[in-house]
Design a protein around this motif. Structure first.
Motif, mmCIF file in Angstrom:
data_model
loop_
_atom_site.group_PDB
_atom_site.id
_atom_site.type_symbol
_atom_site.label_atom_id
_atom_site.label_comp_id
_atom_site.label_asym_id
_atom_site.label_seq_id
_atom_site.Cartn_x
_atom_site.Cartn_y
_atom_site.Cartn_z
ATOM 1 N N PRO A 121 0.641 -1.266 0.081
ATOM 2 C CA PRO A 121 0.174 -0.153 -0.061
ATOM 3 C C PRO A 121 1.020 1.478 -0.122
ATOM 4 C CG PRO A 121 -0.658 -1.646 1.683
ATOM 5 C CD PRO A 121 0.323 -2.125 1.192
ATOM 6 N N VAL A 122 1.857 1.201 0.504
ATOM 7 C CA VAL A 122 2.856 2.392 0.752
ATOM 8 C C VAL A 122 3.339 2.834 -0.861
ATOM 9 C CG1 VAL A 122 4.897 3.515 1.509
ATOM 10 C CG2 VAL A 122 3.360 2.159 3.136
ATOM 11 N N PHE A 123 3.724 1.974 -1.716
ATOM 12 C CA PHE A 123 3.991 1.977 -3.103
ATOM 13 C C PHE A 123 2.695 2.792 -3.571
ATOM 14 C CE2 PHE A 123 6.732 -1.955 -3.009
ATOM 15 C CZ PHE A 123 7.889 -1.143 -3.032
ATOM 16 N N ARG A 124 1.448 2.394 -3.564
ATOM 17 C CA ARG A 124 0.544 3.122 -4.136
ATOM 18 C C ARG A 124 0.518 4.546 -3.237
ATOM 19 N NH1 ARG A 124 -1.760 -2.095 -3.550
ATOM 20 N NH2 ARG A 124 -2.952 -1.601 -1.379
ATOM 21 N N MET A 125 0.672 4.682 -2.119
ATOM 22 C CA MET A 125 0.702 6.059 -1.708
ATOM 23 C C MET A 125 1.773 6.869 -2.406
ATOM 24 S SD MET A 125 -0.200 4.892 1.938
ATOM 25 C CE MET A 125 -1.384 3.811 2.818
ATOM 26 N N THR A 126 2.917 6.199 -2.350
ATOM 27 C CA THR A 126 4.038 6.981 -2.712
ATOM 28 C C THR A 126 3.975 7.381 -4.245
ATOM 29 O OG1 THR A 126 5.466 5.716 -1.439
ATOM 30 C CG2 THR A 126 6.518 6.702 -3.448
ATOM 31 N N ALA A 127 3.068 6.854 -5.037
ATOM 32 C CA ALA A 127 2.974 7.037 -6.570
ATOM 33 C C ALA A 127 2.233 8.579 -6.398
ATOM 34 C CB ALA A 127 2.046 6.136 -7.063
ATOM 35 N N ASP A 128 1.730 8.877 -5.581
ATOM 36 C CA ASP A 128 0.891 10.352 -5.380
ATOM 37 C C ASP A 128 2.039 11.369 -4.813
ATOM 38 O OD1 ASP A 128 -1.409 9.209 -6.391
ATOM 39 O OD2 ASP A 128 -1.866 8.512 -4.336
ATOM 40 N N LEU A 129 3.242 10.794 -4.379
ATOM 41 C CA LEU A 129 4.137 11.727 -3.686
ATOM 42 C C LEU A 129 5.353 12.190 -4.531
ATOM 43 C CD1 LEU A 129 4.376 10.119 -0.259
ATOM 44 C CD2 LEU A 129 3.383 12.223 -0.752
ATOM 45 N N GLN A 130 4.904 11.908 -5.805
ATOM 46 C CA GLN A 130 6.327 12.318 -6.852
ATOM 47 C C GLN A 130 6.757 13.767 -6.739
ATOM 48 O OE1 GLN A 130 7.794 9.292 -8.482
ATOM 49 N NE2 GLN A 130 6.538 8.609 -6.828
ATOM 50 N N ALA A 131 5.923 14.622 -6.474
ATOM 51 C CA ALA A 131 6.384 16.219 -6.467
ATOM 52 C C ALA A 131 7.469 16.287 -5.348
ATOM 53 C CB ALA A 131 5.349 17.007 -6.551
ATOM 54 N N ARG A 132 7.408 15.474 -4.242
ATOM 55 C CA ARG A 132 8.129 15.413 -3.066
ATOM 56 C C ARG A 132 9.746 14.808 -3.242
ATOM 57 N NH1 ARG A 132 4.797 19.010 -0.629
ATOM 58 N NH2 ARG A 132 2.596 18.563 -1.018
ATOM 59 N N ARG A 133 10.594 15.363 -2.685
ATOM 60 C CA ARG A 133 11.833 14.514 -2.544
ATOM 61 C C ARG A 133 11.709 13.575 -1.789
ATOM 62 N NH1 ARG A 133 16.790 16.822 -4.500
ATOM 63 N NH2 ARG A 133 16.833 18.931 -5.127
ATOM 64 N N ARG A 134 12.254 12.316 -2.144
ATOM 65 C CA ARG A 134 12.010 11.003 -1.521
ATOM 66 C C ARG A 134 13.460 10.457 -1.406
ATOM 67 N NH1 ARG A 134 9.304 11.797 -5.501
ATOM 68 N NH2 ARG A 134 10.481 10.210 -6.824
ATOM 69 N N LEU A 135 13.825 10.114 -0.050
ATOM 70 C CA LEU A 135 14.999 9.290 0.072
ATOM 71 C C LEU A 135 14.702 7.720 0.680
ATOM 72 C CD1 LEU A 135 18.229 8.773 0.368
ATOM 73 C CD2 LEU A 135 18.008 10.285 2.369
ATOM 74 N N GLY A 136 15.367 6.832 0.194
ATOM 75 C CA GLY A 136 15.176 5.505 0.652
ATOM 76 C C GLY A 136 16.355 5.216 1.099
ATOM 77 N N LEU A 137 16.349 4.626 2.496
ATOM 78 C CA LEU A 137 17.551 4.060 3.134
ATOM 79 C C LEU A 137 17.624 2.529 3.195
ATOM 80 C CD1 LEU A 137 17.612 6.799 5.492
ATOM 81 C CD2 LEU A 137 19.319 6.603 3.620
ATOM 82 N N THR A 138 18.537 1.957 3.013
ATOM 83 C CA THR A 138 18.722 0.248 3.185
ATOM 84 C C THR A 138 20.022 -0.183 3.169
ATOM 85 O OG1 THR A 138 17.655 -1.717 2.216
ATOM 86 C CG2 THR A 138 18.406 -0.259 0.718
ATOM 87 N N ALA A 139 20.029 -1.497 3.892
ATOM 88 C CA ALA A 139 21.339 -2.134 3.583
ATOM 89 C C ALA A 139 21.210 -3.165 2.216
ATOM 90 C CB ALA A 139 21.278 -2.985 4.822
ATOM 91 N N THR A 140 19.969 -3.361 1.740
ATOM 92 C CA THR A 140 20.135 -4.192 0.643
ATOM 93 C C THR A 140 18.755 -3.897 -0.055
ATOM 94 O OG1 THR A 140 19.504 -6.512 -0.186
ATOM 95 C CG2 THR A 140 19.096 -5.999 2.156
ATOM 96 N N LEU A 141 18.731 -3.863 -1.182
ATOM 97 C CA LEU A 141 17.696 -3.427 -2.111
ATOM 98 C C LEU A 141 17.050 -4.703 -2.673
ATOM 99 C CD1 LEU A 141 18.777 -0.814 -4.728
ATOM 100 C CD2 LEU A 141 16.721 -0.749 -3.213
ATOM 101 N N VAL A 142 17.460 -5.775 -2.216
ATOM 102 C CA VAL A 142 16.808 -7.204 -2.257
ATOM 103 C C VAL A 142 15.487 -7.095 -1.754
ATOM 104 C CG1 VAL A 142 16.909 -9.673 -1.817
ATOM 105 C CG2 VAL A 142 18.938 -8.551 -2.572
ATOM 106 N N ARG A 143 14.287 -7.510 -2.576
ATOM 107 C CA ARG A 143 13.227 -7.575 -1.931
ATOM 108 C C ARG A 143 12.658 -9.174 -2.374
ATOM 109 N NH1 ARG A 143 9.702 -3.382 -0.749
ATOM 110 N NH2 ARG A 143 8.042 -4.815 -0.961
#
Length: 565
Positions: A317-339
């Motif tokens: 659901p957060v992916f769907r919410m994030t689709a509406d936040l494209q005009a905001r700067r977004r920073l993802g932090l992680t130790a691994t991009l593996v999903r």
């Protein structure tokens, strides 16, 4: 003919000979664009994927660099068709560009009219774009910016997003040159960002939005604070749980000019909205009568920056919410991009491409995380348990193997080898963990443990008041236990690579005396437990960590710090 460590094959697999003198150099060179698939003892298998090549392209690597790396380390001539395919795949990134037009607002432009014609022909883009402005340009509905990027990635034409961002509400945030003491006994201390942390902030800011990949214990929170200082705006921080929220708040108060009154917590317990607001994924994805009741949080302030902690764990659901936040700067932090759900392309399109990636071994060599010794301890099931396992239904086999009775003795032996260390015992199954906690005389933390009690036990462990702690998967993420130096994993989430990385990360903060961290995975031989363990170890093998395999029966003869099997 060159005698390189790499065999490059036309099916896009790369075979790396681990024992070759140049293997380590080759591994580091291919890591930015190739994904590790298998890591047995002597030959590791990597694969070239479109997403991996696009991430490399977005991070500043061009096709020429990738091609030259393959040629340099390959033992045999590299298939010409593969080199052409690499160049053409990387050239797909940025053929389409999202940008702002003074007259028409958000537009999708291309230098290749046929590409634009192709994507507009697709039913997937219907409703996401507006009128055709000319042969090279089409208007885009601003509200569909994220959805369009998702679709374009799936169509094989990832767009470079240069449409910019709203400024957001200004709020002064600066890094403090001196840490603020946590307790009356602690002294203030001067500090500064480590070089790789500063590079990560610059890489993110220059790219606009995206993901920073750093090892556990390498200071991702500091990178987040640096990005906030760079932005100087109100910030929404999304985290995995309440314990993580409190740790973010404490670290921001210690390291920045922010005060506790400027930081709000939006979780199950509290609903505060302040210039910097820390919310849990759980509360954001809570539904009542089919409606996400806390979505107003996304519009509660004119956020200038949205931070996603542990971005590899983002709920759908957060992916769907994030689709509406494209005009905001977004920073993802992680130790691994593996999903494990295979949605890396969603992170790429909606949060942004990888902007900075520091290999674990590089950070270790600089002394910023502890060196780690990884050991897989294999035990043989007794005959009665082997027969129960052999005749069990498929869905029950992993639990039976992971909860093998012999693991209790192995854990006891491993704990006895480290009498002066702080030890975490980590597992998946609560009845197994409760039995181990009782056997070791150690406290236990599970999902049922209250936040107050978790905080108390984690605090006692940090202070050395307790030296043994049994934890379920609630401790996988965002728990700061700097003095933990031994982790014993008895069971896990099947074959989860991300979980393995996070669990090792619990013990990798540098130790005051420079000692090595020890990570033990206790595995039942000839079962799915062993198969899952091999899969779990793939990401760490990609980072250069090799697992020694020790037979449980040999533990008494094998010293803890031995590098021999």
């Amino acid at each position: 003919m060159p005698d390189g460590p790499l065999i490059v094959q036309s099916d896009k697999t790369l075979l790396l000979e681990v024992d070759h003198p140049s293997a380590e150099q080759a591994r580091r060179s291919i890591a930015p664009f190739a994904e590790l698939e298998r890591a047995p003892e002597h030959v590791h298998t990597y694969r070239l994927t479109a997403l991996g090549l696009w991430n490399a392209r977005a991070a500043g690597h061009d096709a020429e660099q990738v091609v030259n790396t393959l040629i340099e380390f390959s033992r045999y001539p590299v298939p010409h068709a593969l080199l052409v395919d690499v160049a053409e795949t990387m050239a797909r990134y940025g053929r389409l560009v999202l940008s702002q037009d003074p007259a028409h607002g958000l537009v999708l432009r291309t230098t290749d009219k046929a590409v634009l014609a192709e994507v507009l022909k697709s039913r997937r883009t219907a409703g996401l774009v507006g009128e055709r402005l000319d042969e090279s340009t089409v208007a885009v509905h601003p509200s569909e910016r994220g959805h369009l990027k998702q679709v374009l990635v799936k169509l094989g034409w990832p767009a470079e997003d240069l449409a910019g961002y709203v400024d957001g509400e200004k709020h002064p945030i600066e890094l403090s040159p001196v840490t603020k003491p946590r307790t009356p006994h602690e002294k203030a201390a001067a500090w500064e960002m480590r070089p790789y942390q500063a590079q990560a902030v610059d890489g993110f800011w220059h790219g606009g939005s995206g993901v920073v990949v750093l090892p556990c214990g390498a200071g991702k929170t500091i990178v987040g604070a640096g990005a906030m200082a760079k932005s100087g705006t109100t910030t929404l921080i999304l985290v995995t749980n309440t314990v993580s929220a409190r740790q973010w708040r404490d670290e921001l108060v210690r390291r920045t000019t922010l005060t506790e009154d400027e930081i709000g917590e939006y979780s199950g317990a509290r609903k505060e909205i302040k210039p910097v607001t820390i919310a849990t994924y759980q509360v954001l994805t809570t539904k009542r009568k089919g409606v996400y009741t806390h979505l107003e949080l996304l519009d509660a302030r004119d956020w200038g920056l949205v931070l996603y902690d542990e971005v590899h764990l983002l709920p759908a659901p957060v992916f769907r919410m994030t689709a509406d936040l494209q005009a905001r700067r977004r920073l993802g932090l992680t130790a691994t991009l593996v999903r494990e759900d295979g949605r890396e392309d969603e992170v790429f399109s909606l949060i942004g491409p990888k902007r900075f990636d520091a290999p674990w071994k590089d950070i270790e060599s600089q002394g910023y995380i502890a060196p780690a010794d990884c050991v897989e301890v294999r035990l043989t099931l007794p005959e009665s348990e082997r027969m129960t396992y052999a005749t069990a239904e498929l869905e029950d086999k992993y639990r039976l193997a992971a909860s093998a009775s012999g693991k209790k003795k192995v854990v006891e032996q491993l704990v006895a080898r480290h009498p002066d260390d702080q030890v975490l015992v980590i597992g998946q199954y609560l009845d197994q963990l409760e039995e181990l906690a009782e056997h070791l005389g150690a406290p236990i933390i599970t999902g049922a443990t209250t936040n107050k009690e978790r905080q108390r036990l984690f605090g006692a462990f940090r202070e050395g008041e307790i030296t043994r702690l049994v934890v379920s998967k609630v401790a996988n993420y965002s728990v700061d236990l700097p003095e933990a130096s031994v982790a014993i994993q008895v069971s896990g989430s099947f074959g989860s690579r991300q979980e393995e990385a996070q669990r090792l990360g619990r013990i990798m903060r540098p130790k005051a005396d420079g000692r090595t961290a020890h990570f033990y995975a206790v595995v039942a031989r000839d079962t799915v437990d062993q198969d899952f363990a091999a899969h779990r170890q793939r990401f760490l093998a990609e980072q250069g960590y090799a697992y020694r395999i020790v037979d449980a029966e040999d533990l008494d003869e094998s010293p803890a710090d031995s590098s021999a099997p």
